[in-house]
Design an enzyme around this catalytic site. Structure first.
Site, PDB file in Angstrom:
ATOM      1  N   ASP A  15      -7.318  38.395  31.846  1.00  0.00           N
ATOM      2  CA  ASP A  15      -6.434  37.294  31.414  1.00  0.00           C
ATOM      3  C   ASP A  15      -5.521  37.607  30.216  1.00  0.00           C
ATOM      4  O   ASP A  15      -5.375  36.765  29.315  1.00  0.00           O
ATOM      5  CB  ASP A  15      -7.262  36.041  31.083  1.00  0.00           C
ATOM      6  CG  ASP A  15      -8.044  35.500  32.272  1.00  0.00           C
ATOM      7  OD1 ASP A  15      -8.113  36.196  33.300  1.00  0.00           O
ATOM      8  OD2 ASP A  15      -8.584  34.391  32.172  1.00  0.00           O
ATOM      9  N   ASP A  57      -5.708  33.845  34.915  1.00  0.00           N
ATOM     10  CA  ASP A  57      -5.922  32.423  35.096  1.00  0.00           C
ATOM     11  C   ASP A  57      -4.694  31.938  35.867  1.00  0.00           C
ATOM     12  O   ASP A  57      -3.553  32.236  35.480  1.00  0.00           O
ATOM     13  CB  ASP A  57      -5.976  31.774  33.700  1.00  0.00           C
ATOM     14  CG  ASP A  57      -7.118  30.790  33.555  1.00  0.00           C
ATOM     15  OD1 ASP A  57      -7.977  30.723  34.453  1.00  0.00           O
ATOM     16  OD2 ASP A  57      -7.144  30.087  32.529  1.00  0.00           O
ATOM     17  N   HIS A  59      -3.688  28.547  37.484  1.00  0.00           N
ATOM     18  CA  HIS A  59      -4.052  27.165  37.781  1.00  0.00           C
ATOM     19  C   HIS A  59      -2.989  26.421  38.575  1.00  0.00           C
ATOM     20  O   HIS A  59      -1.786  26.561  38.305  1.00  0.00           O
ATOM     21  CB  HIS A  59      -4.263  26.393  36.475  1.00  0.00           C
ATOM     22  CG  HIS A  59      -5.438  26.862  35.676  1.00  0.00           C
ATOM     23  ND1 HIS A  59      -6.691  27.039  36.216  1.00  0.00           N
ATOM     24  CD2 HIS A  59      -5.551  27.189  34.360  1.00  0.00           C
ATOM     25  CE1 HIS A  59      -7.526  27.440  35.271  1.00  0.00           C
ATOM     26  NE2 HIS A  59      -6.851  27.561  34.136  1.00  0.00           N
ATOM     27  N   LYS A 101      -7.875  33.629  39.467  1.00  0.00           N
ATOM     28  CA  LYS A 101      -9.009  32.700  39.334  1.00  0.00           C
ATOM     29  C   LYS A 101      -8.511  31.413  38.713  1.00  0.00           C
ATOM     30  O   LYS A 101      -7.379  31.360  38.231  1.00  0.00           O
ATOM     31  CB  LYS A 101     -10.120  33.332  38.494  1.00  0.00           C
ATOM     32  CG  LYS A 101      -9.673  33.603  37.064  1.00  0.00           C
ATOM     33  CD  LYS A 101     -10.745  34.330  36.295  1.00  0.00           C
ATOM     34  CE  LYS A 101     -10.359  34.495  34.852  1.00  0.00           C
ATOM     35  NZ  LYS A 101     -10.098  33.248  34.140  1.00  0.00           N
ATOM     36  N   CYS A 140     -13.502  33.664  28.818  1.00  0.00           N
ATOM     37  CA  CYS A 140     -13.436  34.339  30.117  1.00  0.00           C
ATOM     38  C   CYS A 140     -13.973  35.769  30.088  1.00  0.00           C
ATOM     39  O   CYS A 140     -14.550  36.233  31.075  1.00  0.00           O
ATOM     40  CB  CYS A 140     -12.005  34.299  30.656  1.00  0.00           C
ATOM     41  SG  CYS A 140     -11.518  32.604  31.087  1.00  0.00           S
TER      42      CYS A 140
END
Ligand code: ZN
Length: 191
Positions: A15, A57, A59, A101, A140
């Site tokens: 990340d 990440d 989203h 993710k 994370c």
């Protein structure tokens, strides 16, 4: 003797995205500082023929981890936005494999191993040992390293290639990782 990257290893960069660095939506203090360290590890991995993974990440809008939905975080790393891009100074090669993710509607995924199939992928490629760095150390990176140990990989955390959201939580995360079997490694690379 210091370890050296070799066949059967993977470099896993967690990340290192613009929203987690200075000027981003959810900046980790000193987050940018991991980039030059990781760039040296990327170069060493390429020289050693070691496979590189970069998690991100990723989203959907109005993700359940955002405050507007009762989650702990401000909106961050929304798919296809500038903030979700990898840090622009991170020298990820075209051969790096991206692990997305935090894409699910029904839960957050702090760990790059959480329902991503990454453990299966690494075993398929003969990986036994993983070098981990990235952001954030207490969120994370912690979750990823602990899952990697549970999946029975040998896990090394590159200490200088990771930063915590909060220093005290970083210390706690380091202790927890060490207890779980993660090997905390200095940032030097043995060429
Ligand atoms: Zn997130």
């Amino acid at each position: 003797m210091e370890p050296k990257m070799k066949q059967g290893d993977a470099l896993l960069i967690v990340d290192v995205q613009r929203d987690f660095c200075s000027g981003g939506a959810l900046p980790v203090p000193g987050g940018d500082d991991v980039v030059p360290v990781l760039n040296r590890w990327i170069k060493a991995a390429l020289d050693a023929g070691v496979i590189i993974y970069a998690s991100r990440d990723w989203h959907p809008q109005a993700h359940l981890s955002f405050r507007e939905r009762g989650g702990p975080w401000p909106p961050h790393c929304i798919q296809d936005t500038v903030g979700a891009q990898f840090h622009h100074n991170l020298r990820l090669p075209p051969s790096a494999i991206v692990v997305s993710k935090g894409v699910r509607f029904d839960k957050d995924q702090n760990s790059a191993f959480d329902d991503t199939g990454l453990a299966v992928e690494l075993r398929r490629r003969g990986v036994r040992r993983i070098w981990v760095g990235g952001l954030a150390q207490d969120v994370c990176v912690r979750a990823t390293a602990l899952d990697a140990v549970r999946a029975e990989f040998e896990v090394h955390l590159v200490a200088g290639a990771t930063k915590p959201v909060r220093p005290e939580d970083g210390e706690r995360a380091l202790a927890e990782m060490r207890r779980a079997g993660v090997i905390i490694t200095e940032s030097r690379i043995i060429e």
